[in-house]
Design a protein around this motif. Sequence first.
Motif, PDB file in Angstrom:
ATOM      1  N   ILE A 182       0.832  -1.206   0.000  1.00 55.87           N
ATOM      2  CA  ILE A 182       0.000   0.000   0.000  1.00 55.87           C
ATOM      3  C   ILE A 182       0.866   1.255   0.000  1.00 55.87           C
ATOM      4  N   LYS A 183       2.020   1.210   0.677  1.00 57.15           N
ATOM      5  CA  LYS A 183       2.912   2.371   0.684  1.00 57.15           C
ATOM      6  C   LYS A 183       3.428   2.694  -0.712  1.00 57.15           C
ATOM      7  N   ASN A 184       3.508   1.696  -1.573  1.00 60.09           N
ATOM      8  CA  ASN A 184       3.984   1.932  -2.932  1.00 60.09           C
ATOM      9  C   ASN A 184       2.937   2.596  -3.822  1.00 60.09           C
ATOM     10  N   VAL A 185       1.691   2.619  -3.364  1.00 60.24           N
ATOM     11  CA  VAL A 185       0.638   3.307  -4.118  1.00 60.24           C
ATOM     12  C   VAL A 185       0.674   4.789  -3.763  1.00 60.24           C
ATOM     13  N   PRO A 186       0.838   5.680  -4.714  1.00 59.48           N
ATOM     14  CA  PRO A 186       0.909   7.126  -4.396  1.00 59.48           C
ATOM     15  C   PRO A 186      -0.328   7.606  -3.657  1.00 59.48           C
ATOM     16  N   TYR A 187      -0.086   8.324  -2.588  1.00 58.65           N
ATOM     17  CA  TYR A 187      -1.196   8.852  -1.784  1.00 58.65           C
ATOM     18  C   TYR A 187      -2.003   9.889  -2.563  1.00 58.65           C
ATOM     19  N   SER A 188      -1.375  10.505  -3.564  1.00 63.23           N
ATOM     20  CA  SER A 188      -2.076  11.519  -4.371  1.00 63.23           C
ATOM     21  C   SER A 188      -3.239  10.918  -5.148  1.00 63.23           C
ATOM     22  N   LEU A 189      -3.178   9.612  -5.454  1.00 56.28           N
ATOM     23  CA  LEU A 189      -4.297   8.991  -6.160  1.00 56.28           C
ATOM     24  C   LEU A 189      -5.551   8.990  -5.299  1.00 56.28           C
ATOM     25  N   GLU A 190      -5.391   8.685  -4.026  1.00 50.81           N
ATOM     26  CA  GLU A 190      -6.541   8.722  -3.122  1.00 50.81           C
ATOM     27  C   GLU A 190      -7.046  10.151  -2.937  1.00 50.81           C
ATOM     28  N   GLU A 191      -6.123  11.101  -2.812  1.00 53.97           N
ATOM     29  CA  GLU A 191      -6.543  12.489  -2.644  1.00 53.97           C
ATOM     30  C   GLU A 191      -7.323  12.981  -3.851  1.00 53.97           C
TER      31      GLU A 191
END
Length: 297
Positions: A182-191
């Motif tokens: 999950i850390k490898n998934v960019p947090y900006s995608l969720e934002e």
Amino acid sequence: MSIKEAAPAVPTVRTSPPPPRPAKGHRAWDEVPRWQIYLPLGIYLLFTLIPFYWILLFALRPAGSTSLVPWPMTFDHFDKVWNERSFGTYFQNSVLVGLATLVMTTVVALAGGYALARFDFKVKRAFMLALLCSQFVPGALLLVPLFEIFAELRMINSLGSVILAETVFQLPLSMILISNFIKNVPYSLEEAAWVDGCGRLRAFRVVVLPLLRPGLIAVGSFAFVHSWNHFLFALMFLNNQEKQTVPVGLNTLMSADSVDLGALAAGGIIAAVPVVIVFAFIQKWLITGFSAGAVKG
């Protein structure tokens, strides 16, 4: 004197032609003699396949035969194991335990891994340390406390006790692995999904979860294989023969006086087939999951 005549002559520098480009697909190891590659691989393959051939030999040749070739071929050992020794029931119980452990481990590890990857709390480091330290605890030490808990809950001699025990045993490592994916998934995608009107749960389901497919397959496959092969929990928590699993069933083929090698080899092949099929179908996802994570950040 004109400017053209007064300008000093610039000496010409002769440059050597550029080296030829290597042919397409050329690698440094292409220059190694082929026998230095194939000989170690052949020796390794030989040592790997000999035990499998030996199992097939005992399972397919008639009882009492000493031939090194399984001919004439017989399936009497498989029929004996599946029908007379109740391996059909053992197989169904193992499939149920493996699939239930896979689902429970993946779901709980997904929720815990998301919390570890996306939220900060005071005891986060201590919790991660506890998860790591739990990997040093052998399963045998969990037998007494788990047996007492299941006895109080009246779950002894139930497949649910084995499923819960396997899930508890698999959760720490699975949770750590899922959190790294999950850390490898960019947090900006969720934002970005939140800006578009999605809630946290919907953004996770629509944006993050599809990118976690390699990691989920890797974690789920190892949970299934471990629960399929685990012997100790099923032996201790299940007393009824109709609820035993394949590893315990293999143990019943060996006695203090004699061992039915043909039946034991046939049972071993039956136990190995599902694991081989699982890894044959998920090999691509398994390698992707453990080498690159969910996405490359």
